[in-house]
Motif scaffolding. Structure first.
Motif, PDB file in Angstrom:
ATOM      1  N   THR A 576       0.847  -1.209   0.000  1.00 40.58           N
ATOM      2  CA  THR A 576       0.000   0.000   0.000  1.00 40.58           C
ATOM      3  C   THR A 576       0.877   1.252   0.000  1.00 40.58           C
ATOM      4  N   SER A 577       1.932   1.232   0.810  1.00 46.39           N
ATOM      5  CA  SER A 577       2.767   2.440   0.900  1.00 46.39           C
ATOM      6  C   SER A 577       3.457   2.703  -0.437  1.00 46.39           C
ATOM      7  N   ILE A 578       3.811   1.645  -1.155  1.00 46.79           N
ATOM      8  CA  ILE A 578       4.408   1.856  -2.495  1.00 46.79           C
ATOM      9  C   ILE A 578       3.384   2.549  -3.402  1.00 46.79           C
ATOM     10  N   ALA A 579       2.138   2.066  -3.353  1.00 46.16           N
ATOM     11  CA  ALA A 579       1.101   2.654  -4.216  1.00 46.16           C
ATOM     12  C   ALA A 579       0.950   4.152  -3.937  1.00 46.16           C
ATOM     13  N   TYR A 580       0.876   4.505  -2.652  1.00 41.52           N
ATOM     14  CA  TYR A 580       0.681   5.914  -2.302  1.00 41.52           C
ATOM     15  C   TYR A 580       1.879   6.757  -2.732  1.00 41.52           C
ATOM     16  N   LEU A 581       3.083   6.218  -2.503  1.00 39.70           N
ATOM     17  CA  LEU A 581       4.276   6.994  -2.873  1.00 39.70           C
ATOM     18  C   LEU A 581       4.420   7.098  -4.386  1.00 39.70           C
ATOM     19  N   LYS A 582       4.083   6.015  -5.076  1.00 38.62           N
ATOM     20  CA  LYS A 582       4.166   6.053  -6.546  1.00 38.62           C
ATOM     21  C   LYS A 582       3.198   7.128  -7.089  1.00 38.62           C
ATOM     22  N   ALA A 583       2.005   7.174  -6.516  1.00 37.24           N
ATOM     23  CA  ALA A 583       1.032   8.182  -6.961  1.00 37.24           C
ATOM     24  C   ALA A 583       1.570   9.587  -6.671  1.00 37.24           C
ATOM     25  N   ILE A 584       2.155   9.760  -5.495  1.00 29.57           N
ATOM     26  CA  ILE A 584       2.668  11.091  -5.117  1.00 29.57           C
ATOM     27  C   ILE A 584       3.802  11.517  -6.054  1.00 29.57           C
ATOM     28  N   VAL A 585       4.728  10.593  -6.317  1.00 31.24           N
ATOM     29  CA  VAL A 585       5.859  10.930  -7.197  1.00 31.24           C
ATOM     30  C   VAL A 585       5.335  11.271  -8.594  1.00 31.24           C
ATOM     31  N   THR A 586       4.394  10.467  -9.095  1.00 26.43           N
ATOM     32  CA  THR A 586       3.874  10.709 -10.447  1.00 26.43           C
ATOM     33  C   THR A 586       3.219  12.082 -10.535  1.00 26.43           C
ATOM     34  N   LEU A 587       2.427  12.415  -9.532  1.00 24.84           N
ATOM     35  CA  LEU A 587       1.738  13.705  -9.561  1.00 24.84           C
ATOM     36  C   LEU A 587       2.742  14.861  -9.466  1.00 24.84           C
ATOM     37  N   LEU A 588       3.747  14.691  -8.619  1.00 20.66           N
ATOM     38  CA  LEU A 588       4.754  15.757  -8.496  1.00 20.66           C
ATOM     39  C   LEU A 588       5.514  15.913  -9.814  1.00 20.66           C
ATOM     40  N   GLU A 589       5.781  14.791 -10.480  1.00 16.97           N
ATOM     41  CA  GLU A 589       6.474  14.869 -11.774  1.00 16.97           C
ATOM     42  C   GLU A 589       5.620  15.589 -12.816  1.00 16.97           C
ATOM     43  N   GLN A 590       4.317  15.515 -12.641  1.00 17.39           N
ATOM     44  CA  GLN A 590       3.434  16.222 -13.576  1.00 17.39           C
ATOM     45  C   GLN A 590       3.333  17.713 -13.234  1.00 17.39           C
ATOM     46  N   GLY A 591       4.041  18.129 -12.203  1.00 15.17           N
ATOM     47  CA  GLY A 591       4.041  19.550 -11.830  1.00 15.17           C
ATOM     48  C   GLY A 591       2.771  19.979 -11.135  1.00 15.17           C
ATOM     49  N   SER A 592       2.238  19.115 -10.288  1.00 13.44           N
ATOM     50  CA  SER A 592       0.921  19.375  -9.691  1.00 13.44           C
ATOM     51  C   SER A 592       0.891  20.588  -8.770  1.00 13.44           C
ATOM     52  N   GLY A 593       1.923  20.786  -7.975  1.00 15.34           N
ATOM     53  CA  GLY A 593       1.909  21.880  -7.006  1.00 15.34           C
ATOM     54  C   GLY A 593       1.078  21.551  -5.775  1.00 15.34           C
ATOM     55  N   SER A 594       0.877  22.599  -4.965  1.00 14.82           N
ATOM     56  CA  SER A 594       0.211  22.422  -3.665  1.00 14.82           C
ATOM     57  C   SER A 594      -1.295  22.470  -3.856  1.00 14.82           C
ATOM     58  N   ARG A 595      -1.972  21.473  -3.360  1.00 11.39           N
ATOM     59  CA  ARG A 595      -3.428  21.453  -3.533  1.00 11.39           C
ATOM     60  C   ARG A 595      -4.049  20.591  -2.440  1.00 11.39           C
ATOM     61  N   GLY A 596      -5.359  20.657  -2.337  1.00 18.45           N
ATOM     62  CA  GLY A 596      -6.052  19.826  -1.358  1.00 18.45           C
ATOM     63  C   GLY A 596      -5.510  20.076   0.027  1.00 18.45           C
ATOM     64  N   SER A 597      -4.867  19.059   0.598  1.00 19.70           N
ATOM     65  CA  SER A 597      -4.366  19.186   1.968  1.00 19.70           C
ATOM     66  C   SER A 597      -2.859  18.941   2.032  1.00 19.70           C
ATOM     67  N   HIS A 598      -2.153  19.195   0.925  1.00 21.51           N
ATOM     68  CA  HIS A 598      -0.693  19.072   1.003  1.00 21.51           C
ATOM     69  C   HIS A 598       0.001  20.223   0.284  1.00 21.51           C
ATOM     70  N   LEU A 599       1.167  20.530   0.795  1.00 27.19           N
ATOM     71  CA  LEU A 599       1.965  21.638   0.267  1.00 27.19           C
ATOM     72  C   LEU A 599       3.221  21.056  -0.391  1.00 27.19           C
ATOM     73  N   VAL A 600       3.588  21.595  -1.554  1.00 30.85           N
ATOM     74  CA  VAL A 600       4.767  21.103  -2.255  1.00 30.85           C
ATOM     75  C   VAL A 600       5.866  22.161  -2.165  1.00 30.85           C
ATOM     76  N   LEU A 601       6.967  21.774  -1.565  1.00 28.63           N
ATOM     77  CA  LEU A 601       8.080  22.723  -1.420  1.00 28.63           C
ATOM     78  C   LEU A 601       8.773  22.921  -2.757  1.00 28.63           C
ATOM     79  N   SER A 602       9.152  24.167  -3.028  1.00 28.77           N
ATOM     80  CA  SER A 602       9.844  24.450  -4.278  1.00 28.77           C
ATOM     81  C   SER A 602      10.617  25.758  -4.118  1.00 28.77           C
ATOM     82  N   GLU A 603      11.877  25.755  -4.597  1.00 25.05           N
ATOM     83  CA  GLU A 603      12.736  26.931  -4.359  1.00 25.05           C
ATOM     84  C   GLU A 603      12.214  28.179  -5.051  1.00 25.05           C
TER      85      GLU A 603
END
Ligand SMILES: Cc1cc2nc3c(=O)[nH]c(=O)nc-3n(C[C@H](O)[C@H](O)[C@H](O)COP(=O)(O)OP(=O)(O)OC[C@H]3O[C@@H](n4cnc5c(N)ncnc54)[C@H](O)[C@@H]3O)c2cc1C
Length: 682
Positions: A576-603
Motif C-alpha cells: 500500500t505504501s508503495i502505491a501511495y508513494l508512486k502516486a505522489i511521485v507521479t503527480l509531483l512529476e506532472q508539476g501538480s503543485g500544492s493542492r487539497g491538503s498538502h503543500l509542495v516545497l519548491s525553491e
C-alpha cells in the motif's frame, strides 16, 4: 460446515451471494439495504445470502473517531433556504478531480440516506416543527452540515448493526483478511473469495483460515490508517488496500489525503468548537518544560492570531491555499514546524492565548468581525476557553473525560495528523469497481477529489452502499456462489496463500513485523504527509520498494504468537505504501503543485512566511502553487508485478454528471425495464 484440506490446514468454507468486508457505517448500511432490496424482490431467505466480515466490530474510523460535533453533510433541509442536487454536485466537484456522476449520485441519494439514519434512530436534532437544523461549514450557504454530536459515525454504525442483527444477517467478527482470490483475466477477471485468518482461533501453525466464497464482494474496509506515524485514524484501522491492488483493483486520487490538527494521546480531531473557543496554543521541550508562546512570533497582533485560531474550527483540514498573508493554515504549519524541532505542542483550554513582546493581552473584542459576531451570536463570551466550550458544546469536554483527559485540569497535546483519504479505489456510478461484481464503498472508495466539504465522507459512505446494494439485487440477483467449475483454480490460490503463510512462519528475516510497521509509518509521515518534496518522495518510493522486496525474499524475525498477524499486515501495508508513494511521485512529476491538503516545497515558489526557514540553508521556505490544469483528470494506479515500481499510473478524464432530464413516463419505463442499470444510462 464444508471444509477444505490444504496441506496441514483445515480451511472452513462459507458460501454467500454477497460478502461485505468491513463493519463500519458504510459496510453495515450496504448489508441492510441489500437485505431489504432482496426482500422486496421476493427472496425469502435474504439473510442467509449476505454476510459481513471484519477484523473487529469495535474497530474502524466510524466506531472510534470523531470531533467536537462530527459532521454529516447532506442536502439542505432548512425550511427557508432552497437547495438542489445540482448545486450540491457543484460543491462536491468544485476543487477538481471528482467524477461528476459520482457527485450527483451522492447528492441525489443524500436525503434518502439521511432520513434512513433518522428512521433507524440516529438522534440528529430537529426543531419543534420537525425541521432538521443545519449549520454552515466552509462558507456553504445551504446549512448542509448536521451532527448527532461528537460520536455521529459511531451511532450510525451501531444503529445499522442493530438492523443487520434484526434481519439475521451473519457477522463474522475478528477476521483478518489475508487474501482476495480471483478467477479469469483482463475484462473477465472476478474476485470470487475472501480468505481470512480467524483471530479467535489462530494458534501457532494452525492459521485458522476461512474461505468466504461469494458472487459479489463489497469492500468497505475503510482508509489506510495504519500507514502513518502521526495520525488521528484509530489504532487498528488497517484497511486492505495492498490486497485489493494485488487482486487487480485500480486506485484513484490516492495523493489526496487530508491532514489537520488532532489530539494524539486520545486520537480525536480538534476542529469546530475546540478552536472556536480560542484556546492558548503553546509548546514545550520533550519533557514538558520550557513553555513557549511560539505562535505569537509569527502574527503581528493578538487579534490576528486569535482570529486564525478561531477560523481553524471550520477551516479544519490543512489547506496550502490558506497560508499566504497570515491565513488559518499557517497555524498548522507553525505547529508542525515546532514539532520538527522535537518540541511538543499543547492546547490549553484554561487560558486565553498569551501575548509575547509588545503584543496586546487577549481581548475577545479584538477578534475580527467573523469570529467576534459568531461568539456573540452563540453567547460564548465567557472569560476562559473552557467556559466558552462548556457553554457551546459540553459534549466536546465529556468525550475527553470519557478517555481520562480532564480539559479543566490539563492541556491537550496536538499534532498535524493524517485523518482521511479522499482517494481510494475507482468506482462507476453504481460503486462497482473496475472488476465486475466487486464494489467498493465508504472511505475505501475514491469518490472525493482534491477537496471535499467536511462531513461528505459519511454521506458518500451511505449513498455508495445504497447504490451498490440496489445494483447487486437488481442486476446480479440473489444466487449463492457456485464456483465448482473453478475449484481447481481456487484451491491453487489457497495453496499459494498457505505456502506464503508457511514461508512467513519459517522466516528468519532481520526485522520484526513491529519494526516494519514502524518503518512504513515513519516514511509515510515524513515523505507522504502534508508537506511534500519531489526528491524526498522519490527516495521514499525507492526505499518502500526495497522494503517490500526484502519482506518477500527474507520474511520477518518472528517472536510471539501475534507476530503472524502483524507480519501478514506488514506485507500488504508495505505494498500500500508503495502505491501511495508512486502516486505522489507521479503527480509531483506532472508539476501538480500544492493542492487539497498538502503543500509542495519548491525553491522558486511562494514564501510561506519570512521567518519559516530551511533548517540547512536558513532561507525562507517556499511552496509551489497548484497547477489547476490537473483538476480535469484523475490519477489512476494499477498494480503490475513486472513494472520496476510495481505500479503503473495514468491520467484518466473525468466523467461528467448526466444533465438531461427525462419525462416521467420515459423514466418510469426505464425503471420498470431495469434499463437504468445499463452502463451509460443517464
Ligand atoms: C478523527 C476523525 C474524524 C472524522 N470526522 C468526520 C466527520 O466529521 N465527517 C465525515 O464525514 N467524516 C469524518 N471522518 C471520516 C469518516 O469517519 C470515515 O471516512 C468513515 O467513518 C469511514 O467509514 P467506513 O465504513 O468506510 O470505514 P471504517 O469505519 O473505518 O470501517 C472499516 C471496517 O473495516 C474493517 N477492516 C479494516 N481493515 C481490515 C482488515 N485488514 N481485515 C478485516 N477487516 C478490516 C474494520 O475493522 C472496520 O470494521 C473522520 C475521520 C477521523 C479519523
Amino acid at each position: 460446515m464444508e471444509t477444505r484440506q490444504i496441506d496441514k490446514q483445515v480451511v472452513k468454507v462459507h458460501t454467500y451471494n454477497t460478502i461485505v468486508v468491513g463493519a463500519g457505517a458504510a459496510g453495515m448500511n450496504c448489508a441492510v439495504h441489500l437485505y431489504e432490496f432482496m426482500k422486496q424482490k421476493g427472496v425469502a431467505d435474504a439473510q442467509s445470502r449476505i454476510a459481513v466480515i471484519t477484523r473487529g466490530l469495535p474497530l474502524g474510523a466510524s466506531r472510534m473517531s470523531g470531533s467536537d460535533k462530527q459532521t454529516y453533510y447532506k442536502m439542505g433541509t432548512s425550511p427557508d433556504v432552497p437547495d438542489s442536487a445540482e448545486s450540491f454536485t457543484k460543491t462536491l466537484t468544485a476543487a477538481g478531480c471528482t467524477h461528476g456522476d459520482l457527485a450527483l449520485a451522492e447528492a441525489v441519494g443524500s436525503l434518502q440516506e439521511f432520513y434512513h439514519l433518522v428512521q433507524l434512530g440516529v438522534p440528529f436534532p430537529h426543531d419543534a416543527m420537525g425541521s432538521f437544523a443545519g449549520y454552515k461549514t466552509d462558507h456553504d450557504p445551504y446549512e448542509r452540515a448536521t451532527s448527532a454530536g461528537p460520536k455521529t459515525s459511531k451511532m450510525m454504525s451501531e444503529f445499522l448493526q442493530a438492523q443487520v442483527e434484526t434481519y439475521g444477517v451473519a457477522i463474522f467478527d475478528k477476521q483478518e483478511v489475508v487474501q482476495l482470490l480471483t478467477i479469469g483475466t483482463d475484462q473477465k477477471k472476478r474476485i470470487v473469495a475472501v480468505v481470512t485468518m480467524d483471530r479467535k482461533a489462530q494458534e501457532g501453525a494452525n492459521y485458522a483460515l476461512k474461505l468466504f466464497l461469494a458472487e459479489n464482494i463489497v469492500l468497505a474496509a475503510g482508509g489506510p490508517g495504519a500507514l502513518y506515524e502521526t495520525t488521528v485514524y484509530p489504532k487498528g484501522q488497517l484497511g486492505i488496500h495492498g490486497l485489493a491492488f494485488e487482486a487487480g483493483l485500480a486506485g484513484e486520487n490516492l495523493t489526496e489525503s487530508q491532514f489537520g490538527l488532532a489530539s494524539i494521546k486520545f486520537r480525536w480531531n480538534v476542529s469546530g468548537t475546540y478552536m472556536q473557543v480560542v484556546p492558548r496554543i503553546y509548546s514545550t521541550d520533550a519533557d514538558g518544560n520550557d513553555e513557549r508562546e511560539f505562535l505569537a512570533n509569527y502574527f503581528p497582533t493578538m487579534g490576528k492570531m486569535a482570529t486564525n485560531i478561531f477560523l481553524k474550527g471550520y477551516q479544519w483540514p490543512f489547506d496550502p491555499q490558506r497560508i499566504e498573508s497570515l491565513q488559518s493554515s499557517l497555524v498548522d504549519i507553525l505547529v508542525f514546524n515546532e514539532t520538527q524541532k522535537s518540541r511538543r505542542v499543547f492546547m490549553d483550554f484554561r487560558r486565553n492565548p498569551v501575548p509575547t513582546g509588545s503584543m496586546r493581552r487577549f481581548d475577545l473584542n479584538d477578534l475580527e468581525e467573523e469570529a467576534l459576531s459568531y461568539l456573540k451570536q452563540t453567547g460564548a463570551q465567557q472569560d476562559t476557553p473552557i467556559q466558552r466550550l462548556a457553554h457551546m458544546n459540553p459534549l466536546a469536554i465529556e468525550i475527553y473525560s470519557e478517555h481520562g483527559i480532564d480539559l479543566y485540569c490539563e492541556p491537550l497535546e496536538i499534532a498535524v495528523c493524517a485523518q482521511h483519504n479522499n482517494g481510494g479505489f475507482g468506482v462507476n456510478k453504481w460503486w462497482e469497481s473496475n472488476i465486475p461484481h466487486t464494489f467498493v464503498i465508504g472511505e475505501m472508495a475514491g469518490t472525493h477529489g482534491v477537496k471535499r466539504p467536511g462531513g461528505s465522507a459519511l454521506n458518500a459512505g451511505q449513498t455508495g452502499g445504497l447504490r451498490a446494494a440496489e445494483y447487486i439485487a437488481n442486476v446480479y440477483g440473489p444466487d449463492i456462489a457456485d464456483y465448482s467449475s473453478h475449484s481447481g483454480l481456487i484451491d491453487e490460490q489457497l495453496k499459494a496463500c498457505v505456502d506464503q503463510l508457511d514461508k512467513i512462519a519459517a522466516s528468519t528475516g532481520q526485522c520484526t513485523p513491529v519494526e516494519v510497521h514502524k518503518q512504513i509509518r515513519l516514511r509515510m509521515t515524513t515523505s507522504a504527509g502534508h508537506i511534500r518534496q519531489i526528491d524526498d518522495a522519490k527516495q521514499a518510493l525507492a526505499e518502500a520498494i526495497k522494503l517490500y522486496k526484502d519482506i518477500n525474499n527474507g520474511g520477518f524475525k518472528l517472536s510471539g504468537p501475534t507476530d503472524m498477524f502483524l507480519a501478514v499486515q506488514a506485507r500488504h501495508l508495505a505494498l500500500t505504501s508503495i502505491a501511495y508513494l508512486k502516486a505522489i511521485v507521479t503527480l509531483l512529476e506532472q508539476g501538480s503543485g500544492s493542492r487539497g491538503s498538502h503543500l509542495v516545497l519548491s525553491e522558486d515558489g511562494i514564501e510561506i512566511h519570512p521567518d519559516i526557514t530551511d533548517n540547512v540553508r536558513g532561507r525562507a521556505l517556499k511552496f509551489k502553487p497548484e497547477n489547476e490544469q490537473l483538476r480535469n483528470s484523475v490519477l489512476r494506479l494499477e498494480y503490475n508485478a513486472d513494472s520496476p515500481e510495481l505500479f503503473r499510473a495514468q491520467n484518466v478524464v473525468l466523467r461528467s454528471a448526466p444533465s438531461g432530464r427525462k419525462a416521467f413516463e420515459s423514466l418510469w419505463r426505464d425503471f420498470r425495464q431495469a434499463s437504468i442499470f445499463k452502463i451509460g444510462a443517464g
